[in-house]
Design an enzyme around this catalytic site. Structure first.
Site, PDB file in Angstrom:
ATOM      1  N   THR A 232      -5.917   3.515  -2.439  1.00 35.63           N
ATOM      2  CA  THR A 232      -5.479   3.463  -1.021  1.00 35.63           C
ATOM      3  C   THR A 232      -6.449   2.536  -0.284  1.00 35.63           C
ATOM      4  OG1 THR A 232      -4.426   5.529  -1.323  1.00 35.63           O
ATOM      5  CG2 THR A 232      -4.837   4.833   0.881  1.00 35.63           C
ATOM      6  N   CYS A 233      -7.904   2.578  -0.396  1.00 34.09           N
ATOM      7  CA  CYS A 233      -8.516   1.929   0.326  1.00 34.09           C
ATOM      8  C   CYS A 233      -8.733   0.475   0.302  1.00 34.09           C
ATOM      9  CB  CYS A 233     -10.100   2.512   0.109  1.00 34.09           C
ATOM     10  SG  CYS A 233     -10.234   4.400  -0.106  1.00 34.09           S
TER      11      CYS A 233
END
Length: 157
Positions: A47-48
């Site tokens: 996600t990052c």
């Protein structure tokens, strides 16, 4: 946990630059500046890397157009990892800051223990800081990814 209206705790963060390792104090990072700071659980994580950092890269000019002097990305990683991650994401407009021992994250009260995955990491959050004072705080619950997104922060500026 830190709250709106409070000063960012006095803790140093590190950054690897072409001049070498830099240790940055609160005074250098926040005094006289309007800053957007966002934190991620880990560099190079899905996600990052696929959404959180790229959205800030894409919207950096719009965020700065709202009077923001700087955008900081913080993670409980070392400065070498943060530089490599920033380079891989073309994050030239974002200061990639390492909180290697999680002292900044713990001082904010935003740490989480991911146990065998990575140990102590940061919660996912974003904040707006004016001259060292938190004026906007957006902490994600659980594994959510909504309030710390660049678009949401941009709306709050």
């Amino acid at each position: 946990m830190i709250e709106q209206g409070q000063y960012v705790p006095e803790v140093t963060l590190t950054q690897l630059t072409s001049e070498g390792m830099q240790t940055l104090t609160n005074k250098e990072l926040f005094d006289g500046k309007k800053v957007v700071l966002f934190a991620v659980p880990g560099a190079f994580t899905p996600t990052c890397s696929n959404a959180h950092l790229p959205e800030f890269v894409t919207l950096a000019d719009k965020i700065k157009a709202k009077g923001v002097d700087a955008i900081y990305c913080v993670s409980v990683n070392d400065a070498f990892v943060m530089k490599a991650w920033g380079d891989s994401q073309n994050a030239e407009e974002i200061l990639m800051l390492a909180d290697g021992d999680a002292s900044f994250t713990k001082a904010l009260g935003l740490e989480k223990d991911t146990a065998g995955f990575g140990g102590i990491r940061s919660s996912r959050y974003a904040m707006i800081v004016n001259n060292g004072v938190v004026t906007g705080l957006f902490v994600e619950e659980g594994k959510e990814f909504t309030v710390s997104r660049a678009e949401h922060v941009l709306e709050k500026l």
